[in-house]
Design an enzyme around this catalytic site. Structure first.
Site, PDB file in Angstrom:
ATOM      1  N   ARG A 163      11.894  -6.018   4.996  1.00  0.00           N
ATOM      2  CA  ARG A 163      11.021  -3.841   5.104  1.00  0.00           C
ATOM      3  C   ARG A 163      11.821  -3.151   6.049  1.00  0.00           C
ATOM      4  O   ARG A 163      12.628  -3.684   7.375  1.00  0.00           O
ATOM      5  CB  ARG A 163       9.250  -4.052   5.316  1.00  0.00           C
ATOM      6  CG  ARG A 163       9.359  -2.100   5.441  1.00  0.00           C
ATOM      7  CD  ARG A 163       7.818  -1.949   5.160  1.00  0.00           C
ATOM      8  NE  ARG A 163       7.482  -2.465   6.553  1.00  0.00           N
ATOM      9  CZ  ARG A 163       5.953  -2.566   6.722  1.00  0.00           C
ATOM     10  NH1 ARG A 163       5.258  -1.790   5.808  1.00  0.00           N
ATOM     11  NH2 ARG A 163       5.546  -3.153   7.089  1.00  0.00           N
ATOM     12  N   ARG A 214      -0.873  -8.694  12.831  1.00  0.00           N
ATOM     13  CA  ARG A 214      -1.614  -7.664  12.687  1.00  0.00           C
ATOM     14  C   ARG A 214      -2.331  -8.506  11.503  1.00  0.00           C
ATOM     15  O   ARG A 214      -3.204  -7.991  10.799  1.00  0.00           O
ATOM     16  CB  ARG A 214      -0.453  -6.616  11.417  1.00  0.00           C
ATOM     17  CG  ARG A 214       0.186  -6.388  13.171  1.00  0.00           C
ATOM     18  CD  ARG A 214       1.544  -5.572  12.681  1.00  0.00           C
ATOM     19  NE  ARG A 214       1.739  -4.816  11.840  1.00  0.00           N
ATOM     20  CZ  ARG A 214       2.910  -4.572  10.560  1.00  0.00           C
ATOM     21  NH1 ARG A 214       4.212  -5.156  11.416  1.00  0.00           N
ATOM     22  NH2 ARG A 214       3.149  -4.586   9.877  1.00  0.00           N
ATOM     23  N   ARG A 266      10.938  -0.830  11.215  1.00  0.00           N
ATOM     24  CA  ARG A 266       9.936  -1.302  12.448  1.00  0.00           C
ATOM     25  C   ARG A 266       9.476  -1.999  13.008  1.00  0.00           C
ATOM     26  O   ARG A 266      10.002  -2.982  13.405  1.00  0.00           O
ATOM     27  CB  ARG A 266       8.582  -0.591  10.891  1.00  0.00           C
ATOM     28  CG  ARG A 266       8.492   0.786  11.140  1.00  0.00           C
ATOM     29  CD  ARG A 266       7.046   0.692   9.475  1.00  0.00           C
ATOM     30  NE  ARG A 266       5.519  -0.729  10.753  1.00  0.00           N
ATOM     31  CZ  ARG A 266       4.472  -0.430   9.527  1.00  0.00           C
ATOM     32  NH1 ARG A 266       4.667   0.359   8.578  1.00  0.00           N
ATOM     33  NH2 ARG A 266       4.126  -0.839  10.184  1.00  0.00           N
ATOM     34  N   LYS A 270       0.566  -1.348   0.044  1.00  0.00           N
ATOM     35  CA  LYS A 270       0.064   0.010  -0.110  1.00  0.00           C
ATOM     36  C   LYS A 270       0.847   1.513  -0.289  1.00  0.00           C
ATOM     37  O   LYS A 270       0.542   1.732  -0.966  1.00  0.00           O
ATOM     38  CB  LYS A 270      -1.143  -0.216   1.665  1.00  0.00           C
ATOM     39  CG  LYS A 270      -1.801  -1.348   1.035  1.00  0.00           C
ATOM     40  CD  LYS A 270      -3.051  -0.517   2.862  1.00  0.00           C
ATOM     41  CE  LYS A 270      -2.217  -1.455   3.711  1.00  0.00           C
ATOM     42  NZ  LYS A 270      -1.510  -1.999   4.196  1.00  0.00           N
ATOM     43  N   ARG A 300      -9.536   1.198   8.419  1.00  0.00           N
ATOM     44  CA  ARG A 300      -9.666  -0.157   8.641  1.00  0.00           C
ATOM     45  C   ARG A 300     -10.683  -1.267   9.863  1.00  0.00           C
ATOM     46  O   ARG A 300     -10.207  -2.391   9.798  1.00  0.00           O
ATOM     47  CB  ARG A 300      -8.100  -0.720   9.441  1.00  0.00           C
ATOM     48  CG  ARG A 300      -6.647  -0.788   9.177  1.00  0.00           C
ATOM     49  CD  ARG A 300      -5.563  -0.696   9.994  1.00  0.00           C
ATOM     50  NE  ARG A 300      -4.813  -1.309   9.818  1.00  0.00           N
ATOM     51  CZ  ARG A 300      -3.830  -0.493   9.080  1.00  0.00           C
ATOM     52  NH1 ARG A 300      -3.506   0.268   9.012  1.00  0.00           N
ATOM     53  NH2 ARG A 300      -2.032  -1.258   9.635  1.00  0.00           N
TER      54      ARG A 300
HETATM   55  P1  ADP Z   1       1.131  -1.759   7.949  1.00  0.00           P
HETATM   56  O1  ADP Z   1      -0.201  -1.612   7.100  1.00  0.00           O
HETATM   57  O2  ADP Z   1       2.234  -2.578   7.338  1.00  0.00           O
HETATM   58  O3  ADP Z   1       0.266  -2.708   8.894  1.00  0.00           O
HETATM   59  P2  ADP Z   1       0.527   0.736   8.773  1.00  0.00           P
HETATM   60  O4  ADP Z   1       1.645   2.155   9.004  1.00  0.00           O
HETATM   61  O5  ADP Z   1      -0.636   0.922   8.013  1.00  0.00           O
HETATM   62  O6  ADP Z   1       1.025  -0.849   8.495  1.00  0.00           O
HETATM   63  O7  ADP Z   1       0.156   0.944  10.629  1.00  0.00           O
HETATM   64  C1  ADP Z   1       0.634   0.474  11.238  1.00  0.00           C
HETATM   65  C2  ADP Z   1       0.392  -0.147  12.570  1.00  0.00           C
HETATM   66  O8  ADP Z   1      -0.436   1.670  12.845  1.00  0.00           O
HETATM   67  C3  ADP Z   1      -1.054  -1.486  12.861  1.00  0.00           C
HETATM   68  O9  ADP Z   1      -0.542  -2.360  12.907  1.00  0.00           O
HETATM   69  C4  ADP Z   1      -2.294  -0.454  13.788  1.00  0.00           C
HETATM   70  O10 ADP Z   1      -1.565  -0.476  14.994  1.00  0.00           O
HETATM   71  C5  ADP Z   1      -1.998   1.297  14.041  1.00  0.00           C
HETATM   72  N1  ADP Z   1      -2.647   1.918  12.503  1.00  0.00           N
HETATM   73  C6  ADP Z   1      -2.950   2.879  11.589  1.00  0.00           C
HETATM   74  N2  ADP Z   1      -4.237   2.729  11.056  1.00  0.00           N
HETATM   75  C7  ADP Z   1      -4.694   2.601  11.537  1.00  0.00           C
HETATM   76  C8  ADP Z   1      -5.888   2.411  11.360  1.00  0.00           C
HETATM   77  N3  ADP Z   1      -6.428   3.197  10.638  1.00  0.00           N
HETATM   78  N4  ADP Z   1      -6.448   2.175  13.208  1.00  0.00           N
HETATM   79  C9  ADP Z   1      -6.482   1.623  14.202  1.00  0.00           C
HETATM   80  N5  ADP Z   1      -5.205   1.264  14.020  1.00  0.00           N
HETATM   81  C10 ADP Z   1      -4.225   1.497  12.655  1.00  0.00           C
HETATM   82  P1  ADP Z   2       2.159  -1.499   2.886  1.00  0.00           P
HETATM   83  O1  ADP Z   2       2.301  -0.229   3.270  1.00  0.00           O
HETATM   84  O2  ADP Z   2       0.513  -2.530   3.252  1.00  0.00           O
HETATM   85  O3  ADP Z   2       3.009  -2.524   4.168  1.00  0.00           O
HETATM   86  P2  ADP Z   2       4.489  -1.835   1.355  1.00  0.00           P
HETATM   87  O4  ADP Z   2       4.473  -0.717   0.819  1.00  0.00           O
HETATM   88  O5  ADP Z   2       5.328  -0.978   2.982  1.00  0.00           O
HETATM   89  O6  ADP Z   2       3.817  -2.655   2.365  1.00  0.00           O
HETATM   90  O7  ADP Z   2       5.629  -2.658   1.310  1.00  0.00           O
HETATM   91  C1  ADP Z   2       6.096  -3.692   2.238  1.00  0.00           C
HETATM   92  C2  ADP Z   2       7.675  -4.221   1.900  1.00  0.00           C
HETATM   93  O8  ADP Z   2       7.525  -5.100   0.307  1.00  0.00           O
HETATM   94  C3  ADP Z   2       8.566  -3.012   1.792  1.00  0.00           C
HETATM   95  O9  ADP Z   2       9.382  -3.300   1.687  1.00  0.00           O
HETATM   96  C4  ADP Z   2       8.453  -2.956  -0.033  1.00  0.00           C
HETATM   97  O10 ADP Z   2       9.211  -2.722  -0.599  1.00  0.00           O
HETATM   98  C5  ADP Z   2       8.269  -4.742  -0.646  1.00  0.00           C
HETATM   99  N1  ADP Z   2       6.972  -4.583  -1.814  1.00  0.00           N
HETATM  100  C6  ADP Z   2       5.975  -3.700  -1.717  1.00  0.00           C
HETATM  101  N2  ADP Z   2       5.630  -4.539  -3.234  1.00  0.00           N
HETATM  102  C7  ADP Z   2       5.752  -5.431  -4.136  1.00  0.00           C
HETATM  103  C8  ADP Z   2       5.947  -6.257  -4.470  1.00  0.00           C
HETATM  104  N3  ADP Z   2       4.976  -6.405  -5.547  1.00  0.00           N
HETATM  105  N4  ADP Z   2       6.973  -6.949  -4.271  1.00  0.00           N
HETATM  106  C9  ADP Z   2       8.029  -7.755  -3.988  1.00  0.00           C
HETATM  107  N5  ADP Z   2       8.064  -6.623  -2.685  1.00  0.00           N
HETATM  108  C10 ADP Z   2       7.289  -5.734  -2.521  1.00  0.00           C
END
Ligand code: ADP
Ligand code: ADP
Ligand code: ZN
Length: 217
Positions: A127, A174, A163, A13, A88
């Site tokens: 990551r 998660r 992270r 994302k 979410r």
């Molecule tokens: P990812 O998509 O990689 O899991 P995010 O950066 O979107 O990570 O979110 C990291 C953490 O931040 C989540 O695991 C949660 O604890 C919190 N978080 C982010 N967005 C939301 C949301 N919309 N509602 C509740 N918690 C959130």
């Molecule tokens: P999210 O925001 O959904 O948690 P990220 O954009 O941070 O996801 O991507 C998670 C990890 O996977 C990052 O280290 C990113 O560089 C890698 N990544 C993202 N898209 C792809 C893909 N299509 N194929 C392989 N690795 C990816």
């Protein structure tokens, strides 16, 4: 244009939101980034959410809804937004609709990025990010190394970070949260005729191509 990117942790994302921002000039709104910012600044909110976030739990709905409401009130959101990591939960989705209605705007696309669980765990464990302020470029040990080892492609920085919630245990939590709390909003957007899927198992560029095709199609 207002877009929601939906998908489990590690689906890509943030990576795709960055590209949408560059390609279409939209404002990238990541609730995860906003919450991490609060933790970095050690605000009262930051201190109160630090533990739940590091374990992979969700932050309460009021907090994240309030953060999005504040940004939507400002002028920058008028160009259009990409929501990454919000909504979410069903409550967040309903609150978002009310906030947008007040401003007489609507969501144009909800794009679900589909990726298998095992691939997610691998992506997240690989990551890491550029540590430079105002950069934060995202890299991956397995999928996206910088062109020159140890040097950020974007800003030339040489410090990187991971992270605290990118451990295998927190990722499993998660994922569970995603399936139990977030997946139930899929039918909500399906009924509104807004939901589109892309295959997130392909490479980063291929995923961008699919998203651009949906938006421009
Ligand atoms: P990812 O998509 O990689 O899991 P995010 O950066 O979107 O990570 O979110 C990291 C953490 O931040 C989540 O695991 C949660 O604890 C919190 N978080 C982010 N967005 C939301 C949301 N919309 N509602 C509740 N918690 C959130
Ligand atoms: P999210 O925001 O959904 O948690 P990220 O954009 O941070 O996801 O991507 C998670 C990890 O996977 C990052 O280290 C990113 O560089 C890698 N990544 C993202 N898209 C792809 C893909 N299509 N194929 C392989 N690795 C990816
Ligand atoms: Zn950098």
């Amino acid at each position: 244009m207002n877009v929601i990117l939906l998908g489990p942790p590690g689906a890509g994302k943030g990576t795709q939101a960055q590209r949408l921002r560059e390609n279409y000039g939209l404002m990238h709104l990541s609730t995860g980034d906003m919450l991490r910012h609060e933790i970095d600044k050690q605000t009262d909110l930051g201190l109160s959410i630090k533990e739940v976030m590091s374990k992979g739990g969700l932050v309460d709905d009021e907090t994240v809804i309030g953060m999005i409401a504040t940004v939507l009130e400002g002028p920058e959101a008028r160009v259009g937004i990409i929501l990454d990591g919000f909504p979410r939960t069903e409550r967040q989705a309903i609150a978002l609709d009310l906030m947008l209605k007040k401003r007489k705007v609507a969501i144009d696309h909800v794009i679900e990025i589909k990726v298998d669980d095992e691939a997610l765990v691998k992506r997240i464990s690989g990551r890491y990010m550029c540590k430079a302020k105002n950069c934060g470029a995202s890299y991956n040990d397995f999928f996206k190394k910088p062109a020159v080892d140890g040097v950020c492609d974007v800003c030339g920085g040489s410090e990187f970070m991971r992270r605290p919630d990118d451990t295998e245990e927190a990722v499993r939590t998660r994922l569970k949260k995603y399936y139990h709390e977030t997946m139930p909003i899929v039918p909500y957007y399906l009924e509104k005729g807004l939901l589109r899927e892309v295959n997130g198992m392909l490479g980063i560029d291929k995923v961008t191509e699919q998203i651009n095709a949906l938006i421009e199609g």
